[in-house]
Design a protein around this motif. Structure first.
Motif, PDB file in Angstrom:
ATOM      1  N   UNK A   1       4.955  -8.937   4.432  1.00 22.71           N
ATOM      2  CA  UNK A   1       5.347  -9.713   3.515  1.00 22.71           C
ATOM      3  C   UNK A   1       5.448  -9.061   2.015  1.00 22.71           C
ATOM      4  N   UNK A   2       4.163  -8.352   1.705  1.00 20.21           N
ATOM      5  CA  UNK A   2       4.050  -7.602   0.412  1.00 20.21           C
ATOM      6  C   UNK A   2       4.163  -8.608  -0.715  1.00 20.21           C
ATOM      7  N   UNK A   3       5.051  -8.212  -1.750  1.00 22.33           N
ATOM      8  CA  UNK A   3       5.295  -8.975  -2.916  1.00 22.33           C
ATOM      9  C   UNK A   3       6.270 -10.097  -2.679  1.00 22.33           C
ATOM     10  N   UNK A   4       6.955 -10.173  -1.486  1.00 22.39           N
ATOM     11  CA  UNK A   4       8.099 -11.143  -1.328  1.00 22.39           C
ATOM     12  C   UNK A   4       9.428 -10.327  -1.393  1.00 22.39           C
ATOM     13  N   UNK A   5       9.505  -9.495  -2.219  1.00 18.66           N
ATOM     14  CA  UNK A   5      10.710  -8.587  -2.218  1.00 18.66           C
ATOM     15  C   UNK A   5      10.505  -7.362  -1.541  1.00 18.66           C
ATOM     16  N   UNK A   6       9.443  -6.856  -1.566  1.00 21.30           N
ATOM     17  CA  UNK A   6       9.055  -5.335  -1.045  1.00 21.30           C
ATOM     18  C   UNK A   6       7.905  -5.305  -0.266  1.00 21.30           C
ATOM     19  N   UNK A   7       7.926  -5.137   1.091  1.00 22.19           N
ATOM     20  CA  UNK A   7       6.622  -4.952   1.986  1.00 22.19           C
ATOM     21  C   UNK A   7       6.331  -3.609   2.643  1.00 22.19           C
ATOM     22  N   UNK A   8       5.623  -3.539   3.520  1.00 25.17           N
ATOM     23  CA  UNK A   8       5.036  -2.253   4.150  1.00 25.17           C
ATOM     24  C   UNK A   8       5.591  -2.147   5.360  1.00 25.17           C
ATOM     25  N   UNK A   9       6.158  -1.162   5.729  1.00 24.17           N
ATOM     26  CA  UNK A   9       6.650  -0.738   7.049  1.00 24.17           C
ATOM     27  C   UNK A   9       5.457  -0.396   8.045  1.00 24.17           C
ATOM     28  N   UNK A  10       5.333  -1.435   8.834  1.00 23.93           N
ATOM     29  CA  UNK A  10       4.292  -1.556  10.151  1.00 23.93           C
ATOM     30  C   UNK A  10       4.835  -1.463  11.296  1.00 23.93           C
ATOM     31  N   UNK A  11       5.871  -1.018  11.303  1.00 23.98           N
ATOM     32  CA  UNK A  11       6.610  -0.839  12.602  1.00 23.98           C
ATOM     33  C   UNK A  11       5.810  -0.310  13.709  1.00 23.98           C
ATOM     34  N   UNK A  12       5.089   0.813  13.804  1.00 22.80           N
ATOM     35  CA  UNK A  12       4.191   1.345  14.583  1.00 22.80           C
ATOM     36  C   UNK A  12       3.168   0.424  15.172  1.00 22.80           C
TER      37      UNK A  12
ATOM     38  N   UNK B   1       0.670  -1.104   0.031  1.00 21.83           N
ATOM     39  CA  UNK B   1       0.287  -0.017   0.001  1.00 21.83           C
ATOM     40  C   UNK B   1       0.734   1.282   0.055  1.00 21.83           C
ATOM     41  N   UNK B   2       0.552   2.291  -0.737  1.00 19.48           N
ATOM     42  CA  UNK B   2       1.467   3.232  -0.810  1.00 19.48           C
ATOM     43  C   UNK B   2       1.305   4.274   0.317  1.00 19.48           C
ATOM     44  N   UNK B   3       0.269   3.954   0.943  1.00 23.11           N
ATOM     45  CA  UNK B   3      -0.027   4.494   2.471  1.00 23.11           C
ATOM     46  C   UNK B   3       1.110   4.424   3.531  1.00 23.11           C
ATOM     47  N   UNK B   4       2.051   3.222   3.318  1.00 28.48           N
ATOM     48  CA  UNK B   4       2.907   2.949   4.313  1.00 28.48           C
ATOM     49  C   UNK B   4       4.232   3.043   3.545  1.00 28.48           C
ATOM     50  N   UNK B   5       5.405   3.333   4.608  1.00 28.01           N
ATOM     51  CA  UNK B   5       6.558   3.258   3.767  1.00 28.01           C
ATOM     52  C   UNK B   5       6.956   1.748   3.255  1.00 28.01           C
ATOM     53  N   UNK B   6       7.741   1.774   2.226  1.00 25.46           N
ATOM     54  CA  UNK B   6       8.542   0.418   1.613  1.00 25.46           C
ATOM     55  C   UNK B   6       9.401  -0.062   2.413  1.00 25.46           C
ATOM     56  N   UNK B   7       9.598  -1.577   2.552  1.00 24.41           N
ATOM     57  CA  UNK B   7      10.667  -2.027   3.240  1.00 24.41           C
ATOM     58  C   UNK B   7      11.199  -3.210   2.303  1.00 24.41           C
ATOM     59  N   UNK B   8      12.604  -3.172   1.837  1.00 24.47           N
ATOM     60  CA  UNK B   8      13.017  -4.307   1.014  1.00 24.47           C
ATOM     61  C   UNK B   8      13.311  -5.078   1.751  1.00 24.47           C
ATOM     62  N   UNK B   9      13.028  -6.401   1.292  1.00 26.81           N
ATOM     63  CA  UNK B   9      13.437  -7.776   2.167  1.00 26.81           C
ATOM     64  C   UNK B   9      14.867  -8.305   1.572  1.00 26.81           C
ATOM     65  N   UNK B  10      15.699  -7.911   2.325  1.00 25.63           N
ATOM     66  CA  UNK B  10      17.198  -8.722   1.975  1.00 25.63           C
ATOM     67  C   UNK B  10      17.347  -9.897   1.696  1.00 25.63           C
ATOM     68  N   UNK B  11      16.260 -10.683   2.489  1.00 22.60           N
ATOM     69  CA  UNK B  11      16.162 -12.163   2.147  1.00 22.60           C
ATOM     70  C   UNK B  11      14.700 -12.351   1.918  1.00 22.60           C
ATOM     71  N   UNK B  12      14.175 -12.715   0.662  1.00 22.65           N
ATOM     72  CA  UNK B  12      13.023 -12.880   0.028  1.00 22.65           C
ATOM     73  C   UNK B  12      12.067 -13.478   1.168  1.00 22.65           C
TER      74      UNK B  12
ATOM     75  N   UNK C   1      -6.658  -5.348  10.701  1.00 17.98           N
ATOM     76  CA  UNK C   1      -6.200  -4.715  12.133  1.00 17.98           C
ATOM     77  C   UNK C   1      -5.050  -3.963  11.996  1.00 17.98           C
ATOM     78  N   UNK C   2      -3.966  -5.019  11.375  1.00 17.51           N
ATOM     79  CA  UNK C   2      -2.692  -4.696  11.338  1.00 17.51           C
ATOM     80  C   UNK C   2      -2.109  -3.481  10.616  1.00 17.51           C
ATOM     81  N   UNK C   3      -3.149  -3.403   9.714  1.00 18.54           N
ATOM     82  CA  UNK C   3      -2.701  -2.577   8.333  1.00 18.54           C
ATOM     83  C   UNK C   3      -3.437  -1.167   8.595  1.00 18.54           C
ATOM     84  N   UNK C   4      -3.819  -1.043   9.735  1.00 18.97           N
ATOM     85  CA  UNK C   4      -4.503   0.654  10.218  1.00 18.97           C
ATOM     86  C   UNK C   4      -3.493   1.439  10.047  1.00 18.97           C
ATOM     87  N   UNK C   5      -3.913   2.792   9.684  1.00 16.80           N
ATOM     88  CA  UNK C   5      -2.856   4.074   9.487  1.00 16.80           C
ATOM     89  C   UNK C   5      -3.100   4.425  10.937  1.00 16.80           C
TER      90      UNK C   5
END
Length: 790
Positions: A141-152, A67-78, A211-215
């Motif tokens: 997980x996103x697409x396996x290579x790039x996911x969403x930053x849901x740290x908060x 989702x564009x509303x979250x920052x992207x995270x690149x998975x170093x290990x897919x 629930x996990x992907x609430x802004x």
């Protein structure tokens, strides 16, 4: 373009759309089983036409875009997904490929591979990154290579450690696992959503993902989310050389792992695990859709390597689908014992969780309206365990473009007349009572007004009356009851006690022995306990527990039949609506006649006695005033009125000036009180309630009997497993007679668990919580100690 190429493009487009709905919108429109079928069809076509495989095919990636509303995270290990096994043979083929990949001998004890086994949770895959033991990032997980930053948001999940415990963890550690919602948490969330007018979730997986992907992380924090670790990604530091060893190390550092984690050697042991947990699936506290098997040795995992989108050393063995797609062929209406006319879906037969389903419940017409259901729709059917299949949703994109006339013909309408007896069908009216006012709203249930003149209601009423937990007349099954009613031999429950040998022996399925057995069973049922008799009458909203409560508190059928609604509300857990149902049932002339005939035919009620002292002592004048529900008169105002006037008659007779002298009683409350009692019907009703309290010995001026505390009062017990000396129902009755509450689940508040042979998850939970556990011998010793006859 070839047919294969065209179908491949079509499947890719459809799968991409479903991926988007599932992973991004959290609103899947088809069951997992249907998605798997489409995916495997595409995979097979691409295998036959390798020149048509492209990098953007769903077979070459996992999930969908972030989702564009979250920052992207690149998975170093897919974060790859797993291959699926649907049949035992699929798992055996997987094991064969693993052994061949490791160059191990076939059919030899030394050729067996060790696998880790754990349930496949139905939630959302996430990655948690720890640096120097501190949680620094959470991602989907996103697409396996790039996911969403849901740290908060992941920081709000209570069982996710913000700091690792102990010592020895790697400097950089990426933990992977599933965020999910327990069944109990899901039900509580949906109940809260309904109460607040919010979105109701279709299943725990959707609820967890949404629930996990609430802004707004405050929303996430309010949801009952849990995390379970199943593996690792990026690591800088040393870890054990087995998968299970790593998980146990993570557990030592504070990470939750599955309690069902086990080691199995060879394919057969894996299948045994799969079957065992499949049998226990519905008793688990969370939803699972299969089992994940992984080669336990990391060295062997590295040797086996990966395919394009999945590891060669792991597989997910799926359970038969709990959800499937099928067509709604028709909606028919059934009539229950209370006259409720209920819609039932007739479906194109489809296999769900290994069972062919052709009918499903629709609950009521409000549910039909919520679904927007039309005959001919493609619908999602769900079946969990032994629960009756239900229609979950309409797949709107598969609905044909019907004309307005066709839509009208296909819409679901309640019949105007009962499909069984032809009597009128009416929508129920709910009476809302609050503070002296009554308002009427339409209920969700439609009822046939034919009562026992309706064959369906009569049959169902008698089937309930003779059931094991009611009058317990063995030998009277549904078919036998239907024969008795159809032959005109039984027109009310009382007629059962006038049946003769000659009337029964000629019925289908009855010979001389079975007829005598039935007559003996009817004879033995003439002395039921008061609680069983009340339950057998089939009073709306009165189940076993309420029947026991009525019998224990009021002590006699005469008092129960006479009790006014306001008197019944002194019982715990009996609200005004249920109290009115009970009172209306016994006030009904037909019901009075049936009860009179039953007593005339020799029904002798057991365990009748005095009013329970605790119930008798539950009244006060202030409480009485509160129960009248007079507008603006709350508990504090009622206490002041009671202190001022000292009696019901004194309050009725008090004039305006007298009432205004009551300390801190507002003018609005005083006016409401006078308006209420200026209506002669209200004053007469209040005095009638008071007279009944006096007659029952419940009046606040009545002599109070000494309360004798029951030895297990206030305790909660749980029965699990099988008992040999007595049935669990009998054990429950004996515990309740000693004052205990018998619950169906174990919690920290449970006082004791009685565990017989075959005890499972309840016993395990009791041991985890440190709850006292007794075997049957110890339980019998406790009963004997309290003088309970066995």
């Amino acid at each position: 373009m070839t047919d294969a190429a065209q179908r491949i493009l079509q499947l890719r487009a459809e799968l991409d759309q479903h991926n988007y709905r599932y992973h991004v919108l959290d609103e899947p429109s088809i069951p997992d089983a249907e998605y798997d079928r489409l995916f495997h069809e595409l995979k097979a076509l691409e295998a036959q036409n390798p020149q048509l495989v492209t990098p953007d095919s769903p077979t070459q990636r996992v999930g969908s875009l972030a989702l564009s509303a979250f920052g992207e995270v690149k998975h170093e290990v897919p974060m790859l997904s797993l291959g699926n096994a649907f049949e035992d043979s699929d798992l055996e083929d997987f094991d064969r490929r693993v052994r061949e990949g490791l160059d191990l001998p076939a059919g030899d004890l030394f050729g067996s591979v060790e696998y880790s086994c754990e349930p496949k949770l139905d939630g959302l895959a996430v990655s948690l990154l720890y640096e120097n033991g501190l949680l620094v990032r959470g991602a989907t997980r996103g697409d396996g290579s790039t996911g969403e930053d849901i740290s908060v948001n992941v920081r709000t999940i209570r069982n996710v450690p913000l700091k690792l415990q102990g010592e020895g963890w790697p400097q950089v550690l990426e933990v992977r696992g599933e965020v999910f919602m327990s069944k109990a948490g899901f039900e509580a969330l949906n109940a809260r959503q309904l109460e607040q007018g919010g979105k109701v979730f279709a299943n725990p997986r959707n609820a967890a993902a949404g629930s996990l992907r609430q802004l707004d992380s405050k929303i996430t924090a309010s949801r009952p989310l849990e995390f379970c670790c199943y593996g690792i990604g990026r690591v800088q530091g040393d870890l054990p050389e087995t998968h299970i060893g790593i998980l146990h190390a993570l557990k030592g550092w504070g990470m939750p792992i599955s309690r069902e984690l086990k080691l199995a050697k060879g394919a057969q042991a894996c299948l045994d695990y799969y079957r065992d947990i499949g049998q226990r699936r519905t008793s688990l506290a969370y939803e699972i859709d299969g089992v994940v098997f992984k080669v336990n040795s990391l060295a062997q995992q590295r040797e086996l390597g990966f395919r394009a989108r999945e590891p060669r050393w792991a597989i997910a063995h799926k359970f038969p689908a709990l959800e499937e797609l099928t067509e709604l062929l028709a909606v028919e209406f059934q009539v229950g014992r209370t006259g409720a006319v209920t819609p039932v879906a007739r479906l194109k037969p489809v296999k769900v969780a290994g069972v062919t389903v052709s009918n499903a419940t629709l609950h009521n017409m409000d549910e039909v309206a919520r679904l927007g259901l039309m005959v001919g729709d493609t619908v999602v059917i769900r079946r969990a365990g032994d629960v009756i299949p239900q229609v979950v949703q309409v797949v709107s994109e598969r609905r044909p473009n019907w004309s307005p006339e066709e839509r009208e013909q296909r819409s679901v309408k309640v019949p105007e007349h009962c499909p069984v007896c032809g009597s009128a069908v009416e929508r129920t009216q709910l009476v809302k009572r609050s503070k002296g006012k009554e308002s009427f709203v339409e209920g969700s249930i439609y009822r046939c007004v034919g009562r026992l003149a309706c064959g369906a209601q009569l049959k169902q009423a008698i089937i309930h009356f003779v059931s094991r937990r009611a009058m317990d007349i063995e030998g009277l099954g549904e078919k036998s009851v239907e024969q008795l009613v159809d032959e005109g031999l039984v027109n009310s429950p009382a007629d059962l006690y006038a049946l003769t040998f000659e009337q029964i022996v000629g019925l289908e399925g009855f010979a001389e022995l079975s007829t005598n057995n039935l007559l003996e069973a009817i004879e033995q049922s003439r002395k039921p306990t008061l609680a069983r008799f009340i339950y057998a009458l089939g009073i709306p909203d009165v189940g076993e527990e309420t029947a026991k409560l009525l019998a224990r508190a009021l002590g006699s059928l005469a008092r129960i039949r006479q009790a006014l609604p306001e008197v019944l509300t002194y019982l715990p857990d009996v609200g005004l609506e249920v109290a009115h149902e009970i009172h209306s049932f016994f006030a009904d002339e037909h019901n009075q006649g049936v009860i009179g005939q039953l007593l005339k035919h020799g029904i002798e009620l057991q365990e009748e006695g005095d009013l329970h002292p605790e119930f008798a002592a539950s009244t006060t004048l202030a409480g009485f005033i509160t129960k009248l529900n007079i507008a603006f008169i709350a508990a504090t105002g009622a206490e002041r009125l009671a202190a001022k006037f000292g009696s019901v008659q004194g309050i009725i007779d008090a004039d305006w000036l007298d009432v205004r002298q009551v300390e801190r009683l507002s003018e609005r409350a005083a006016k409401s009180l006078r308006d209420y009692f200026d209506d002669p019907a209200n004053a007469q009703h209040a005095l009638a309630i008071e007279n009944q309290l006096r007659e029952f010995g419940m009046h606040w001026q009545s002599e109070r009997k000494q309360l004798e505390g029951l030895p297990l009062a206030g305790q909660t017990w749980v029965l699990t497993g099988s008992l040999e000396v007595m049935s669990r129902d009998v054990a429950k009755d004996k515990l309740e007679a000693l004052g205990a509450k018998v619950a169906g689940s174990v919690s920290a508040k449970t006082s004791c668990v009685v565990a017989g042979p075959g005890a499972g998850s309840k016993l395990a939970k009791a041991n985890d919580l440190g709850v006292k556990v007794l075997d049957e011998d110890a339980f019998l010793a406790v009963l004997a100690g309290y003088g309970v006859a066995l």
